[in-house]
Design a protein around this motif. Structure first.
Motif, PDB file in Angstrom:
ATOM      1  N   SER A 117       0.860  -1.259   0.047  1.00 31.65           N
ATOM      2  CA  SER A 117       0.035   0.227   0.302  1.00 31.65           C
ATOM      3  C   SER A 117       0.801   1.270  -0.009  1.00 31.65           C
ATOM      4  O   SER A 117       0.424   2.432  -0.271  1.00 31.65           O
ATOM      5  CB  SER A 117      -0.809   0.061   1.128  1.00 31.65           C
ATOM      6  N   PHE A 118       2.172   1.200   0.507  1.00 32.81           N
ATOM      7  CA  PHE A 118       2.943   2.427   0.406  1.00 32.81           C
ATOM      8  C   PHE A 118       3.693   2.548  -0.765  1.00 32.81           C
ATOM      9  O   PHE A 118       4.340   3.482  -1.409  1.00 32.81           O
ATOM     10  CB  PHE A 118       4.154   2.101   1.680  1.00 32.81           C
ATOM     11  N   GLY A 119       3.390   1.562  -1.622  1.00 35.14           N
ATOM     12  CA  GLY A 119       3.877   1.687  -3.171  1.00 35.14           C
ATOM     13  C   GLY A 119       5.482   1.598  -3.187  1.00 35.14           C
ATOM     14  O   GLY A 119       6.220   1.955  -4.141  1.00 35.14           O
ATOM     15  N   SER A 120       5.917   0.685  -2.192  1.00 35.94           N
ATOM     16  CA  SER A 120       7.416   0.650  -2.253  1.00 35.94           C
ATOM     17  C   SER A 120       8.059  -0.689  -2.070  1.00 35.94           C
ATOM     18  O   SER A 120       9.541  -0.781  -2.126  1.00 35.94           O
ATOM     19  CB  SER A 120       8.235   1.666  -1.060  1.00 35.94           C
ATOM     20  N   SER A 121       7.347  -1.810  -1.921  1.00 42.45           N
ATOM     21  CA  SER A 121       7.935  -3.086  -1.500  1.00 42.45           C
ATOM     22  C   SER A 121       6.952  -3.995  -2.052  1.00 42.45           C
ATOM     23  O   SER A 121       5.684  -3.955  -2.310  1.00 42.45           O
ATOM     24  CB  SER A 121       8.396  -3.117  -0.008  1.00 42.45           C
ATOM     25  N   ALA A 122       7.505  -5.244  -2.339  1.00 39.22           N
ATOM     26  CA  ALA A 122       6.667  -6.366  -2.852  1.00 39.22           C
ATOM     27  C   ALA A 122       7.437  -7.532  -2.571  1.00 39.22           C
ATOM     28  O   ALA A 122       8.847  -7.644  -2.080  1.00 39.22           O
ATOM     29  CB  ALA A 122       6.590  -6.351  -4.450  1.00 39.22           C
ATOM     30  N   THR A 123       6.884  -8.665  -2.359  1.00 39.89           N
ATOM     31  CA  THR A 123       7.274 -10.033  -2.244  1.00 39.89           C
ATOM     32  C   THR A 123       6.972 -11.073  -3.254  1.00 39.89           C
ATOM     33  O   THR A 123       5.828 -11.224  -3.064  1.00 39.89           O
ATOM     34  CB  THR A 123       6.913 -10.485  -0.824  1.00 39.89           C
ATOM     35  N   CYS A 124       8.062 -11.627  -3.564  1.00 40.10           N
ATOM     36  CA  CYS A 124       7.703 -12.610  -4.676  1.00 40.10           C
ATOM     37  C   CYS A 124       9.248 -13.510  -5.020  1.00 40.10           C
ATOM     38  O   CYS A 124      10.160 -12.844  -4.469  1.00 40.10           O
ATOM     39  CB  CYS A 124       7.291 -12.008  -6.139  1.00 40.10           C
ATOM     40  N   ILE A 125       9.140 -14.270  -5.803  1.00 35.92           N
ATOM     41  CA  ILE A 125      10.197 -15.306  -6.089  1.00 35.92           C
ATOM     42  C   ILE A 125      10.971 -14.798  -7.135  1.00 35.92           C
ATOM     43  O   ILE A 125      10.360 -14.733  -8.274  1.00 35.92           O
ATOM     44  CB  ILE A 125       9.744 -16.601  -6.033  1.00 35.92           C
ATOM     45  N   LEU A 126      12.197 -14.181  -7.151  1.00 34.78           N
ATOM     46  CA  LEU A 126      12.887 -13.823  -8.230  1.00 34.78           C
ATOM     47  C   LEU A 126      13.499 -15.324  -8.872  1.00 34.78           C
ATOM     48  O   LEU A 126      13.873 -16.219  -8.199  1.00 34.78           O
ATOM     49  CB  LEU A 126      14.082 -12.901  -7.660  1.00 34.78           C
ATOM     50  N   PRO A 127      13.497 -15.183 -10.363  1.00 37.11           N
ATOM     51  CA  PRO A 127      14.282 -16.364 -10.901  1.00 37.11           C
ATOM     52  C   PRO A 127      15.519 -16.690 -10.379  1.00 37.11           C
ATOM     53  O   PRO A 127      16.308 -15.839 -10.079  1.00 37.11           O
ATOM     54  CB  PRO A 127      13.972 -16.124 -12.337  1.00 37.11           C
ATOM     55  N   ASP A 128      15.821 -17.888 -10.535  1.00 39.44           N
ATOM     56  CA  ASP A 128      17.382 -18.322 -10.293  1.00 39.44           C
ATOM     57  C   ASP A 128      18.255 -18.208 -11.361  1.00 39.44           C
ATOM     58  O   ASP A 128      19.566 -18.663 -11.510  1.00 39.44           O
ATOM     59  CB  ASP A 128      17.431 -19.515  -9.608  1.00 39.44           C
ATOM     60  N   THR A 129      17.825 -17.433 -12.478  1.00 40.93           N
ATOM     61  CA  THR A 129      18.414 -17.177 -13.558  1.00 40.93           C
ATOM     62  C   THR A 129      18.697 -15.679 -13.791  1.00 40.93           C
ATOM     63  O   THR A 129      17.797 -14.923 -13.271  1.00 40.93           O
ATOM     64  CB  THR A 129      17.970 -17.919 -15.060  1.00 40.93           C
ATOM     65  N   ALA A 130      19.509 -15.335 -15.016  1.00 40.11           N
ATOM     66  CA  ALA A 130      19.597 -13.811 -15.069  1.00 40.11           C
ATOM     67  C   ALA A 130      18.280 -13.604 -15.523  1.00 40.11           C
ATOM     68  O   ALA A 130      17.568 -14.009 -16.385  1.00 40.11           O
ATOM     69  CB  ALA A 130      20.767 -13.600 -16.105  1.00 40.11           C
ATOM     70  N   LEU A 131      18.151 -12.329 -15.293  1.00 41.46           N
ATOM     71  CA  LEU A 131      16.816 -11.603 -15.423  1.00 41.46           C
ATOM     72  C   LEU A 131      17.028 -10.009 -15.759  1.00 41.46           C
ATOM     73  O   LEU A 131      17.779  -9.437 -15.113  1.00 41.46           O
ATOM     74  CB  LEU A 131      15.777 -11.654 -14.599  1.00 41.46           C
ATOM     75  N   GLU A 132      16.551  -9.538 -16.831  1.00 40.07           N
ATOM     76  CA  GLU A 132      16.611  -7.927 -17.018  1.00 40.07           C
ATOM     77  C   GLU A 132      15.429  -7.429 -16.376  1.00 40.07           C
ATOM     78  O   GLU A 132      13.955  -7.703 -16.777  1.00 40.07           O
ATOM     79  CB  GLU A 132      16.313  -7.909 -18.690  1.00 40.07           C
ATOM     80  N   ILE A 133      15.864  -6.587 -15.609  1.00 41.29           N
ATOM     81  CA  ILE A 133      14.817  -5.784 -14.776  1.00 41.29           C
ATOM     82  C   ILE A 133      14.769  -4.578 -15.398  1.00 41.29           C
ATOM     83  O   ILE A 133      15.737  -3.500 -15.803  1.00 41.29           O
ATOM     84  CB  ILE A 133      15.150  -5.673 -13.464  1.00 41.29           C
ATOM     85  N   VAL A 134      13.728  -3.908 -15.664  1.00 45.45           N
ATOM     86  CA  VAL A 134      13.076  -2.994 -16.386  1.00 45.45           C
ATOM     87  C   VAL A 134      12.199  -1.926 -15.446  1.00 45.45           C
ATOM     88  O   VAL A 134      11.347  -2.578 -14.953  1.00 45.45           O
ATOM     89  CB  VAL A 134      12.397  -3.097 -17.485  1.00 45.45           C
ATOM     90  N   TRP A 135      12.181  -0.636 -15.410  1.00 48.65           N
ATOM     91  CA  TRP A 135      11.580   0.151 -14.610  1.00 48.65           C
ATOM     92  C   TRP A 135      11.231   1.447 -15.520  1.00 48.65           C
ATOM     93  O   TRP A 135      11.846   1.882 -16.423  1.00 48.65           O
ATOM     94  CB  TRP A 135      12.021   0.481 -13.320  1.00 48.65           C
ATOM     95  N   THR A 136      10.242   2.207 -14.981  1.00 47.16           N
ATOM     96  CA  THR A 136       9.771   3.504 -15.631  1.00 47.16           C
ATOM     97  C   THR A 136      10.664   4.418 -15.078  1.00 47.16           C
ATOM     98  O   THR A 136      11.255   4.378 -14.035  1.00 47.16           O
ATOM     99  CB  THR A 136       8.352   3.865 -15.197  1.00 47.16           C
ATOM    100  N   ARG A 137      10.699   5.643 -15.942  1.00 45.03           N
ATOM    101  CA  ARG A 137      11.722   6.598 -15.629  1.00 45.03           C
ATOM    102  C   ARG A 137      11.196   7.443 -14.363  1.00 45.03           C
ATOM    103  O   ARG A 137      10.055   7.861 -14.299  1.00 45.03           O
ATOM    104  CB  ARG A 137      11.818   7.495 -16.935  1.00 45.03           C
TER     105      ARG A 137
END
Lengths: 314, 821
Positions: A156-176
C-alpha cells in the motif's frame, strides 16, 4: 576511466611503498559539523544524523541542535533527538571496526500516516546548533517510478513487494523517475547454501552487492549480473562468477532499487582525488558539510525455497 | 561531439557551467557536417594551388643547392657567399636541410664560398645563363685539426634561430647530451626536456611536463613533425621515444610564429636520426627497463632520377622482465616500441622522409587463473593495453623561382582498452586519431624579405567509453575538421632588425559547431654589439587549441583521454606576450632572459558533479593566467658543457563552482593555483668529457613546493543503506585501521609541499674495438636520497593525529650497456 587511472596509480603507489615518509604528529584537526540526511519517500520515519569530525576514534555528535525540514509551501517538520541507534544500521559493537566510540546525534521525525515525503517535492533542511552554527541544504525528491519487468505487486505504500525472483539472469526494467540523477541497486543475499563453500569458495554469511544506473533514462539492469560492480575486487571471484548466472533458488534475496537525487548521487560518487581518503561532494552549505539528499525506493523481497508459505514468482 | 550517457535520446544544450566563451566562438554560423567537408576541400585545394610555382619566370637565372658534409648529410647554418667581382657579394645562410638559394642573377660566372664552423671552407664556380636555374651542391670536409671538440649540432641550430628569427624561444637537446642526462633506467628525451627553462615536472613518476604555466595537454609533441597524442609508457613513467633513434629534441617554449598551431603552450619536436652511414650499422642496448636495437643504413643510389640515395633505420625496444621471470612467476606488464624512418634525397635537392611508430603497453592479468585451492579472494583478471600509432611522410623541395615547398601528410592515433576477463559488462575504451596534411611554401624575395605561408587540414576523431555493470559512466565521441591558413613575413628593415608580422586563421568544424580563431602574431628583434651577438626581442600572439585531455594532473600517473571542442566543450584561446634578451659569446657561451605573460580562455576541468541527465556539463570551462621569468646560461662547446636554467612562475586558474549553484550567497567561482605552479625552479645540468673517453653527466634540480589541498579534518563515512534506510558505515576509500573516513579539504591547492631537490649522475665510457664500440654506463638518480614528497597522508582518526606519506624516487642506481657496430 578515472577508475582505471586510480588503479594504475594505486599499483604504482604499492610498488613505491618503500618510499614511505616518516610519520609526524599533528595538532588536532578542524572541528567540523557533518550532516547525514537522506529523505526516503514513503518511509514513516525520517532521520538526520549529526556528527563531528573525528577526534582519534571518537565520533562526537551535536546534541541540542534544532533540525527542521520544510517544504516550499512553508510546512515544517521538526526533528527530535533520539537514541543514535535509531539512525544507524546494526550496532557499533557488531561493526568490523575496532575501538570506535560513537557519540553521534540522531534526530528523527515521524511522518503522518501515508508519509509526507513524496516524489517530486522540494525540501529545505535547516540545522541550528546550540552554539549558533547554521547549516542548510535543499533537495528535490526524484519522481515516482515503477518496476515493469518483472511484474510486481507493491504494497500500500507503493515501495515494496514480495515474490520469488528467478534463479537465472533476468533483465529488470522500470519506468523513468523524473530528475533522478542515478538509480542505486542493491542485492542482499543470505542463506546461499553450502555447495560453493564445499568447493573452497569463500561465501560470506551476508552478501551485499551494489549496482548503479547513471541518469534518469537508464532504466534497465541485468539481474544479478550487473550487480557487484563495486565488490569485484572484494569477494571471491568464483562467487562473483557464480552470481553471473543467477541467485540460487535456496537463497534469501532482497533487491532494492533507489531513484537517487543530485545530492546523494554526488555524495556517493566521490569528489576530487586526494590520497588521504574519500572526498565527498557536500550538498550542505553554511557552517557544516555533508549530504542532504533524497531517494525513492522500491524493494523486492525474494525468500528462499524454505519459505512457508512460498510467495508466487515475480 | 555527442555525449550519450544512456541509450536514451538526450537533448544537446550549452553547458550551464560554461561561464566564458573565448572570442570568436561561434562567429561563423555554419554548423553542419557538410561544413567540415567543405572546409577540408577548400584547404586541400588551396594547398594544391600553393604548390604551383610562379607562372611568370624571369629571364634572370638562379643557383640553388645544398651544403653537405662528406657523408652527404646537410649542414645547417652554413654561410654561402656569392660573388662575381661586379656586384656586392650576397650571403645566404643554409637552412636546417642545408638548402641555399640565390635568385635574380644576371647571366655570368659566379663564385660560391661555403663555410661553417668546424668545416674547411669550400669554393666552387658556376655559370648562369638567362632563365636557367642551376643546382649545385657544395661539400664541406670536417676541420678536425682546427676543432678537436666537435661543436654540438644543437648549438648551431639555436644560433641559427637566434640569427634568423625574431620571436621564438627555442631550446635544443642533441643526442649526445641526451645520452648523458639521467633518465629512469635509460636516457629519456622527455625527462631531458624537463631540465629546460620554463619547463617543470610535477612528479618523478611522470615524464609529462608543463611549460610556462600551461597544462600538459597544451604541449604539442611531434615525432618528425607528426603528433603523438600520449607519448608515454606506464602512465607517464617513461616516454615512448627510444633514445637511440633520436637525433635531437627542440622545444619551442613561446613566441611561435604564425606557422605553429594546434597547441597553446609549447611545441616539442623529436627529430629522428637521419644521417647516412657508410654501411649498415647496428646499435643496441640493454637497461634495467628494456632492451633495444637499432639498425640503420644507406639507401643505395638505385632509384634512378627520382632520388640520389638516402638513409633508413628501424628500431625496436621491449621491456623484458616478463620474459625473464616467466619460468618462475608471471610478471604482467610489458612495453614495446617499433620505430622506423626512411629519408631520401631527391635529385632536385629535396628530401622525402617517411616516419613510422608503433608502441604498446600491455598489463595482462588474464593468465592469473582462478585458484582451485585458495580460500582467499582471487585476483580480478583483466587485460589493459594502450599505445600509439604514427605514420607520416614529408617532402621538402626547392622549387623554381626561389620558392621552397614543405609538405607533410600523416596519421596518428592513440587508443586504450581495458577489459575484465570474467565480466563482459566492463568496457573502458578511449581513442583519438588524426589525419593531417600540411603544406608550407617559403620564398626569399631578397636578403631582407622572406615570405612564408601555408595551409593545413586535420581530421580528428575521438571515442571515449566507460561502461560497467550495465551502465555507461562516460560515453562521448566526436569528429572535427581543422582548416588552417597562415602567412608570415620575415623582414629586415635595417641590418640590426628582424620584424616578423604574421597572421593565422584556424577554422574548426565539429558535428554541432563551427568556430574560427584569427591569430595575429608579431615579433621583433634588435641586435646589438659589434658582432651582433646580443639581441633584444619581443613577441606577442594569439594561439588556439581545439582538443583537450581530461587527464587529472593531480594523479602522478595516468593516460590521456582526449575530447574535441564542440558545442559543449570550449576551444582554448591563449594570448601571450614575451620579451627578452639573448646573447652569444665565443667559446660556446650563450645566455637568455625572458619574461612572459599568458592568458588562457577556455581551459577545462572534469566536472565531478556533472548532471548525468545533461550531456553538456561534463566539463567545466574556465580561465587561467600565468606569468614568469626564465633565465638560461649555457655552454655548448668544450669538454664541459651544460646549462643553468632558472624559472620563476606564477599560475592561476578560475573555474565555476557547480556546488554553489542555487545558493546565491556563495561564491560562484573558485580560483586556485594549478598543481604545476612551481614558483621557483632551478636546473643545473653539466656534461664533462675526459680525454680517456669517460663522460660524466650531472643534473641538480631545485624547485619550491608544489601546491596541494590539505585535509583539515576527517569524519566517519556513512552511506544511506538502500534496504534499511538508515546510516551504515561506508567502506570506501583508504581505511585507517578499519575506520572508514572521508576527508574535509581546505581551500584547493592552498598549501605547498616542501621544496624539491634531487641530484642525478651518469657515468659513461666508450670503448672502441675493431668490430665497433660499446658503452657501459652507470647512473644514480637522487644521489643523496632526498625524500621529496609525492603525497601526504593525514590521519586524524589517531590520537594524536599524524601525517605520513610517500616520497618520490629514493636513491635509484641503474646500469646498462650500449653497443654499436
Amino acid at each position: 576511466l578515472r577508475g582505471s587511472e586510480a588503479l594504475l596509480a594505486a599499483a604504482l603507489l604499492t610498488a613505491a611503498s618503500g618510499c614511505r615518509l616518516a610519520e609526524v604528529a599533528l595538532p588536532p584537526g578542524d572541528d567540523v559539523l557533518v550532516v547525514e540526511a537522506v529523505l526516503r519517500a514513503g518511509a514513516r520515519r525520517q532521520h538526520v544524523l549529526l556528527h563531528r569530525s573525528v577526534e582519534g576514534r571518537l565520533i562526537r555528535g551535536e546534541p541540542g541542535a534544532r533540525v527542521t525540514v520544510s517544504m516550499i509551501d512553508g510546512t515544517e517538520m521538526e526533528f527530535d533527538q533520539v537514541d543514535v541507534l535509531e539512525c544507524i544500521v546494526g550496532h557499533p559493537d557488531d561493526w568490523d571496526v575496532e575501538d570506535i566510540e560513537l557519540d553521534a546525534s540522531c534526530y528523527s521525525h515521524d511522518m503522518e500516516p501515508g508519509g509526507s515525503i513524496h516524489p517530486g517535492q522540494t525540501f529545505e533542511l535547516r540545522v541550528e546548533t546550540h552554539d549558533g552554527i547554521l547549516a542548510r541544504g535543499r533537495t528535490t525528491v526524484p519522481g515516482a517510478f515503477a518496476i515493469t519487468v518483472p511484474e510486481v505487486t507493491l504494497d500500500s505504500f507503493g515501495s515494496s513487494a514480495t515474490c520469488i525472483l528467478p534463479d537465472t539472469a533476468l533483465e529488470i526494467v522500470w519506468t523513468r523517475s523524473k530528475d533522478a540523477w542515478s538509480y542505486l541497486a542493491s542485492l542482499r543475499i543470505t542463506n546461499w547454501g553450502d555447495e560453493l563453500r564445499e568447493q573452497g569458495v569463500e561465501v560470506p554469511a551476508v552478501i551485499e552487492l551494489t549496482g548503479v544506473s547513471v541518469s534518469d533514462a537508464d532504466t534497465t539492469l541485468l539481474f544479478p549480473t550487473n550487480l557487484g560492480l563495486f565488490q569485484r575486487a572484494e569477494y571471491d571471484q568464483r562467487l562473483l562468477l557464480a552470481l553471473q548466472n543467477g541467485v540460487p533458488e535456496e537463497a534469501d534475496a532482497t533487491f532494492s532499487l533507489l531513484a537517487v537525487d543530485r545530492n546523494y548521487t554526488n555524495a556517493i560518487r566521490g569528489g576530487r582525488f586526494n590520497p588521504s581518503g574519500n572526498v565527498r561532494s557536500s550538498s550542505v552549505v553554511g557552517g557544516a558539510i555533508g549530504v542532504f539528499g533524497s531517494v525513492v525506493p522500491i524493494i523486492i523481497r525474494s525468500p528462499g525455497d524454505s519459505a512457508d508459505p512460498r510467495p508466487s514468482p515475480c | 561531439m555527442r555525449y550519450q550517457k544512456t541509450p536514451g535520446e538526450l537533448a544537446l544544450r550549452p553547458a550551464a557551467g560554461i561561464r566564458s566563451r573565448p572570442p570568436f566562438a561561434d562567429a561563423v554560423g555554419v554548423s553542419s557536417p557538410r561544413a567540415a567537408h567543405a572546409t577540408v576541400l577548400v584547404v586541400l585545394a588551396a594547398v594544391a594551388i600553393s604548390a604551383i610555382p610562379g607562372a611568370a619566370q624571369e629571364r634572370s637565372g638562379s643557383i640553388a643547392g645544398r651544403v653537405l658534409d662528406t657523408a652527404r648529410q646537410p649542414i645547417g647554418a652554413a654561410a654561402v657567399t656569392l660573388s662575381n667581382g661586379q656586384v656586392e657579394p650576397r650571403t645566404s645562410l643554409a637552412d636546417t636541410l642545408g638548402n641555399y638559394r640565390f635568385g635574380r642573377l644576371t647571366p655570368g660566372t659566379y663564385t660560391l664560398r661555403a663555410q661553417r664552423l668546424g668545416f674547411v671552407a669550400a669554393e666552387v664556380r658556376a655559370t648562369v645563363t638567362g632563365g636557367e636555374s642551376r643546382t649545385l651542391d657544395i661539400v664541406l670536409t670536417p676541420d678536425t685539426l682546427a676543432l678537436p671538440e666537435v661543436v654540438a649540432a644543437g648549438r648551431s641550430a639555436e644560433r641559427v634561430r637566434f640569427e634568423e628569427e625574431a620571436g621564438v624561444t627555442a631550446r635544443i637537446i642533441d643526442a649526445s647530451m641526451l645520452k648523458t642526462l639521467p633518465g629512469l633506467g635509460e636516457a629519456d628525451v622527455l625527462r631531458a626536456v624537463e631540465l629546460l627553462p620554463g619547463v617543470i615536472s610535477t612528479s618523478d613518476f611522470s615524464s609529462a611536463f608543463n611549460v610556462r604555466g600551461g597544462s600538459a595537454d597544451q604541449n604539442l609533441i611531434l615525432l618528425d613533425g607528426f603528433p603523438v597524442f600520449n607519448p608515454f609508457h606506464l602512465g607517464g613513467v617513461f616516454s615512448v621515444f627510444n633514445s637511440d633513434a633520436v637525433d635531437r629534441a627542440e622545444l619551442l617554449a613561446g613566441g611561435f610564429g604564425a606557422e605553429f598551431g594546434g597547441r597553446v603552450s609549447s611545441v616539442l619536436n623529436i627529430e629522428s636520426r637521419d644521417e647516412r652511414p657508410e654501411g649498415m650499422e647496428v646499435t643496441g642496448g640493454i637497461s634495467l627497463i628494456a632492451s633495444r636495437i637499432l639498425l640503420r643504413g644507406s639507401v643505395p643510389d638505385v632509384l634512378g632520377r627520382a632520388a640520389s640515395g638516402g638513409s633508413w633505420f628501424i628500431s625496436a625496444r621491449r621491456s623484458y622482465l616478463d620474459q625473464i621471470l616467466r619460468p618462475i612467476a608471471e610478471f604482467p606488464y610489458h612495453l614495446s616500441d617499433l620505430q622506423g624512418r626512411v629519408s631520401l634525397e631527391t635529385r632536385g635537392g629535396g628530401r622525402i622522409g617517411i616516419t613510422a611508430y608503433l608502441g604498446d603497453d600491455v598489463l595482462d592479468l588474464s593468465n592469473f587463473g582462478l585458484s582451485n585451492q585458495g580460500t582467499a579472494t582471487d585476483i580480478l583478471r583483466l587485460r589493459w593495453n594502450w599505445g600509439n600509432r604514427v605514420i607520416g611522410a614529408s617532402w621538402d623541395q626547392p622549387l623554381p623561382d626561389a620558392w621552397q615547398l614543405s609538405t607533410r601528410v600523416g596519421y596518428t592515433a592513440f587508443s586504450e582498452h581495458l577489459r575484465f576477463i570474467d565480466f563482459g559488462d566492463v568496457r573502458f575504451d578511449n581513442r583519438i586519431e588524426q589525419v593531417l596534411l600540411r603544406s608550407d611554401v617559403r620564398r626569399e624575395f631578397s636578403d631582407r624579405l622572406q615570405l612564408q605561408m601555408g595551409l593545413g587540414a586535420d581530421l580528428t576523431g575521438h571515442t571515449n567509453l566507460a561502461e560497467a555493470g550495465g551502465t555507461s559512466f562516460f560515453d562521448s565521441d566526436g569528429k572535427g575538421a581543422l582548416g588552417s591558413a597562415y602567412a608570415a613575413f620575415r623582414w629586415r628593415p635595417a641590418s640590426r632588425w628582424i620584424v616578423e608580422p604574421g597572421l593565422r586563421i584556424d577554422l574548426w568544424t565539429s558535428s554541432d559547431t563551427t568556430r574560427a580563431v584569427l591569430s595575429p602574431r608579431f615579433a621583433a628583434k634588435r641586435f646589438f654589439g659589434a658582432e651582433e651577438n646580443i639581441a633584444l626581442k619581443l613577441a606577442v600572439g594569439r594561439y588556439s587549441q581545439f582538443v583537450h585531455s581530461l587527464r587529472d594532473e593531480e594523479l602522478p600517473v595516468s593516460n590521456d583521454t582526449w575530447v574535441l571542442a564542440d558545442r559543449s566543450v570550449p576551444h582554448l584561446v591563449s594570448d601571450q606576450v614575451q620579451a627578452g634578451i639573448e646573447a652569444f659569446w665565443p667559446g660556446g657561451w650563450s645566455a637568455s632572459l625572458e619574461v612572459y605573460g599568458r592568458r588562457f580562455d577556455g581551459v577545462t576541468e572534469f566536472n565531478l558533479v556533472e548532471d548525468p541527465n545533461d550531456a553538456a556539463d561534463d566539463l567545466l570551462a574556465g580561465e587561467a593566467t600565468s606569468f614568469g621569468l626564465d633565465i638560461l646560461v649555457r655552454r655548448s662547446e668544450g669538454s664541459l658543457t651544460g646549462w643553468a636554467a632558472l624559472s620563476l612562475l606564477r599560475a592561476d586558474q578560475t573555474f565555476p563552482e557547480p556546488l554553489a549553484e542555487g545558493w546565491d550567497d556563495l561564491p560562484q567561482t573558485v580560483s586556485y593555483p594549478p598543481v604545476y605552479d612551481r614558483r621557483v625552479n632551478l636546473d643545473l645540468v653539466g656534461r664533462y668529457r675526459t680525454r680517456s673517453g669517460v663522460e660524466i653527466g650531472a643534473r641538480w634540480n631545485f624547485g619550491t613546493g608544489l601546491p596541494y589541498s590539505r585535509p583539515l579534518a576527517q569524519y566517519f563515512s556513512w552511506r544511506h543503506h538502500p534496504l534499511f534506510g538508515r546510516s551504515d558505515p561506508l567502506y570506501l576509500g583508504p581505511e585507517r585501521d578499519g575506520m572508514p573516513v572521508a576527508v574535509v579539504l581546505g581551500p584547493r591547492n592552498r598549501e605547498r609541499y616542501p621544496p624539491y631537490h634531487r641530484l642525478d649522475l651518469t657515468v659513461r665510457k666508450t670503448f672502441e674495438r675493431s668490430w665497433g664500440s660499446f658503452v657501459p654506463y652507470l647512473q644514480v638518480l637522487n644521489v643523496y636520497n632526498r625524500r621529496n614528497v609525492l603525497f601526504y597522508f593525514y590521519d586524524y582518526n589517531r590520537a594524536p593525529p599524524t601525517r605520513s606519506g610517500f616520497s618520490m624516487f629514493p636513491i635509484l642506481p641503474a646500469a646498462g650497456i650500449e653497443v654499436a657496430f
